[in-house]
Design a protein around this motif. Structure first.
Motif, PDB file in Angstrom:
ATOM      1  N   TYR A 129      -9.292   7.742   1.024  1.00  0.00           N
ATOM      2  CA  TYR A 129      -9.241   9.102   1.118  1.00  0.00           C
ATOM      3  C   TYR A 129      -9.544   9.463   2.557  1.00  0.00           C
ATOM      4  O   TYR A 129     -10.501   9.036   3.212  1.00  0.00           O
ATOM      5  CB  TYR A 129     -10.227   9.612   0.171  1.00  0.00           C
ATOM      6  CG  TYR A 129      -9.901   9.312  -1.289  1.00  0.00           C
ATOM      7  CD1 TYR A 129      -9.172   9.850  -2.117  1.00  0.00           C
ATOM      8  CD2 TYR A 129     -10.760   8.307  -1.679  1.00  0.00           C
ATOM      9  CE1 TYR A 129      -8.973   9.385  -3.523  1.00  0.00           C
ATOM     10  CE2 TYR A 129     -10.648   7.921  -3.022  1.00  0.00           C
ATOM     11  CZ  TYR A 129      -9.674   8.330  -3.791  1.00  0.00           C
ATOM     12  OH  TYR A 129      -9.634   7.834  -5.119  1.00  0.00           O
TER      13      TYR A 129
ATOM     14  N   ASP B 118      -7.055  -3.165  -5.780  1.00  0.00           N
ATOM     15  CA  ASP B 118      -7.696  -2.144  -6.726  1.00  0.00           C
ATOM     16  C   ASP B 118      -8.558  -1.290  -5.794  1.00  0.00           C
ATOM     17  O   ASP B 118      -9.675  -1.016  -5.933  1.00  0.00           O
ATOM     18  CB  ASP B 118      -8.428  -2.788  -7.544  1.00  0.00           C
ATOM     19  CG  ASP B 118      -8.842  -1.685  -8.662  1.00  0.00           C
ATOM     20  OD1 ASP B 118      -8.115  -0.541  -8.731  1.00  0.00           O
ATOM     21  OD2 ASP B 118      -9.581  -1.916  -9.842  1.00  0.00           O
ATOM     22  N   ARG B 119      -8.010  -1.065  -4.538  1.00  0.00           N
ATOM     23  CA  ARG B 119      -8.713  -0.064  -3.653  1.00  0.00           C
ATOM     24  C   ARG B 119      -7.828   1.221  -3.321  1.00  0.00           C
ATOM     25  O   ARG B 119      -6.825   1.383  -3.215  1.00  0.00           O
ATOM     26  CB  ARG B 119      -8.674  -1.007  -2.350  1.00  0.00           C
ATOM     27  CG  ARG B 119      -9.109  -0.116  -1.027  1.00  0.00           C
ATOM     28  CD  ARG B 119      -9.497  -0.915   0.019  1.00  0.00           C
ATOM     29  NE  ARG B 119      -9.484  -0.022   1.160  1.00  0.00           N
ATOM     30  CZ  ARG B 119     -10.177  -0.314   2.363  1.00  0.00           C
ATOM     31  NH1 ARG B 119     -10.927  -1.423   2.525  1.00  0.00           N
ATOM     32  NH2 ARG B 119     -10.305   0.578   3.536  1.00  0.00           N
ATOM     33  N   LYS B 120      -8.832   2.459  -3.341  1.00  0.00           N
ATOM     34  CA  LYS B 120      -8.149   3.728  -2.825  1.00  0.00           C
ATOM     35  C   LYS B 120      -8.953   4.259  -1.481  1.00  0.00           C
ATOM     36  O   LYS B 120     -10.073   4.009  -1.219  1.00  0.00           O
ATOM     37  CB  LYS B 120      -8.503   4.494  -3.627  1.00  0.00           C
ATOM     38  CG  LYS B 120      -7.555   4.279  -5.043  1.00  0.00           C
ATOM     39  CD  LYS B 120      -7.945   5.357  -6.361  1.00  0.00           C
ATOM     40  CE  LYS B 120      -6.598   5.087  -7.263  1.00  0.00           C
ATOM     41  NZ  LYS B 120      -7.021   3.917  -8.073  1.00  0.00           N
TER      42      LYS B 120
ATOM     43  N   ASN C  95      -3.300   4.084  -1.862  1.00  0.00           N
ATOM     44  CA  ASN C  95      -3.573   3.157  -2.810  1.00  0.00           C
ATOM     45  C   ASN C  95      -3.050   1.789  -2.587  1.00  0.00           C
ATOM     46  O   ASN C  95      -1.988   1.705  -2.227  1.00  0.00           O
ATOM     47  CB  ASN C  95      -3.224   3.874  -4.248  1.00  0.00           C
ATOM     48  CG  ASN C  95      -3.487   3.024  -5.261  1.00  0.00           C
ATOM     49  OD1 ASN C  95      -4.548   2.258  -5.451  1.00  0.00           O
ATOM     50  ND2 ASN C  95      -2.652   2.733  -6.286  1.00  0.00           N
ATOM     51  N   THR C  96      -4.092   0.720  -2.852  1.00  0.00           N
ATOM     52  CA  THR C  96      -3.386  -0.684  -2.933  1.00  0.00           C
ATOM     53  C   THR C  96      -3.685  -1.315  -4.098  1.00  0.00           C
ATOM     54  O   THR C  96      -4.993  -1.909  -4.339  1.00  0.00           O
ATOM     55  CB  THR C  96      -4.516  -1.414  -1.490  1.00  0.00           C
ATOM     56  OG1 THR C  96      -4.088  -0.710  -0.446  1.00  0.00           O
ATOM     57  CG2 THR C  96      -3.554  -2.705  -1.406  1.00  0.00           C
ATOM     58  N   PRO C  97      -2.757  -1.536  -5.054  1.00  0.00           N
ATOM     59  CA  PRO C  97      -3.028  -1.891  -6.282  1.00  0.00           C
ATOM     60  C   PRO C  97      -3.455  -3.156  -6.340  1.00  0.00           C
ATOM     61  O   PRO C  97      -4.357  -3.674  -7.110  1.00  0.00           O
ATOM     62  CB  PRO C  97      -1.744  -1.718  -7.004  1.00  0.00           C
ATOM     63  CG  PRO C  97      -1.008  -0.645  -6.238  1.00  0.00           C
ATOM     64  CD  PRO C  97      -1.554  -0.822  -4.939  1.00  0.00           C
TER      65      PRO C  97
ATOM     66  N   THR D 170       0.813  -1.252  -0.016  1.00  0.00           N
ATOM     67  CA  THR D 170      -0.034   0.119   0.102  1.00  0.00           C
ATOM     68  C   THR D 170       0.848   1.121  -0.091  1.00  0.00           C
ATOM     69  O   THR D 170       1.722   1.226   0.735  1.00  0.00           O
ATOM     70  CB  THR D 170      -0.908   0.059   1.006  1.00  0.00           C
ATOM     71  OG1 THR D 170      -1.566  -1.132   1.241  1.00  0.00           O
ATOM     72  CG2 THR D 170      -1.782   1.393   1.153  1.00  0.00           C
TER      73      THR D 170
ATOM     74  N   THR E 163     -13.580   0.773  -4.350  1.00  0.00           N
ATOM     75  CA  THR E 163     -13.075  -0.386  -5.168  1.00  0.00           C
ATOM     76  C   THR E 163     -13.839  -0.588  -6.192  1.00  0.00           C
ATOM     77  O   THR E 163     -15.106   0.060  -6.194  1.00  0.00           O
ATOM     78  CB  THR E 163     -13.021  -1.669  -4.155  1.00  0.00           C
ATOM     79  OG1 THR E 163     -14.658  -1.852  -3.801  1.00  0.00           O
ATOM     80  CG2 THR E 163     -12.540  -1.496  -2.669  1.00  0.00           C
TER      81      THR E 163
ATOM     82  N   GLY F 206       1.031   5.611  -0.236  1.00  0.00           N
ATOM     83  CA  GLY F 206       0.127   6.805  -0.267  1.00  0.00           C
ATOM     84  C   GLY F 206       0.904   8.114   0.138  1.00  0.00           C
ATOM     85  O   GLY F 206       2.284   8.015   0.484  1.00  0.00           O
TER      86      GLY F 206
END
Length: 256
Positions: free
Chosen positions: A206, A202-204, A197-199, A176, A233, A178
């Motif tokens: 805020y 596929d999660r962001k 961001n966790t590729p 992760t 997601t 950020g």
């Protein structure tokens, strides 16, 4: 539960201020840890680190005092942290970090150890290893750059990368990354924006937070923080959820 912890925190403020004599530089400050770990984390909401938990490295100026913090969160969770200087000079200080986090049921949810290097100009680096019982470990490297500082304004840019390692054999390790920006006015009112961001998932994530210093003297500080957080997601997007808490900080003189 939160009301009970809030009362406990205020009692600690009074008792700690009464027990220790003020020896410190009147310009000294203390830093904040949040944790957002839960008792039974899962990927969609709790398996990822809250970036603020790892990038709060120090006060804007270099310090040579032991710092202790107690944070009470609106969801009932809490965190206790300590920062102890182990080596330094008038420009840089290397400190040991430690923290213990509890969930709303007052059960231990995670523990952390690490090192932080703070510079007199407000820059900083840290490495933290977090252990979550029954889940795994996180290793986080973070950095802070003081972009601007004067008597009224302080602006910091922060970034981190976390390696998530799980105890479950079918779950691969993943990263992760950020960062964020913090602003403080006269050490009294502040605001921060952050994104992670966790590729792999596929999660962001805020966050938009604010901070108000309720009380401060040379060795003690009480801060109220509040704001909103959300995640996205491909299959689900959360709403902006409120989040708030109280942080009590205390510094102690070191004789070195």
């Amino acid at each position: 539960m939160f009301s009970y912890k809030l009362i406990l925190g205020l009692v600690l403020v009074v008792s700690a201020s009464a027990r220790y004599v003020v020896f410190e530089d009147p310009e000294g400050e203390s830093y904040v840890v949040i944790n957002q770990a839960e008792d039974e984390p899962h990927f969609e909401e709790d398996a990822l680190p809250d970036y603020e938990h790892f990038v709060q490295l120090a006060s804007p100026r270099v310090r040579r005092q032991t710092q202790g913090t107690l944070t009470l969160n609106s969801d009932g969770s809490s965190s206790m942290g300590i920062k102890v200087p182990i080596e330094g000079n008038d420009k840089n200080v290397l400190s040991a970090l430690g923290s213990f986090d509890h969930n709303a049921q007052l059960k231990p949810s995670s523990r952390s150890i690490g090192l932080a290097l703070d510079n007199v100009n407000g820059h900083g680096l840290s490495v933290v290893k977090e252990t979550i019982p029954g889940m795994g470990e996180r290793l986080t490297g973070a950095g802070k750059l003081n972009v601007f500082h004067n008597d009224n304004h302080d602006v910091n840019a922060k970034a981190f990368i976390t390696r998530n390692k799980f105890d479950f054999p079918d779950v691969p390790n993943f990263n992760t990354v950020g960062g964020g920006v913090d602003y403080t006015f006269k050490d009294k009112i502040g605001a921060s924006l952050g994104m992670a961001n966790t590729p792999f998932l596929d999660r962001k994530d805020y966050s938009a937070m604010g901070n108000l210093n309720v009380f401060r003297n040379p060795t003690t500080s009480l801060d109220f923080n509040a704001g909103f957080k959300k995640f996205e997601t491909p299959v689900f997007k959360s709403n902006w959820e409120p989040n708030f808490g109280l942080t009590f900080s205390k510094t102690f003189p070191n004789r070195w």
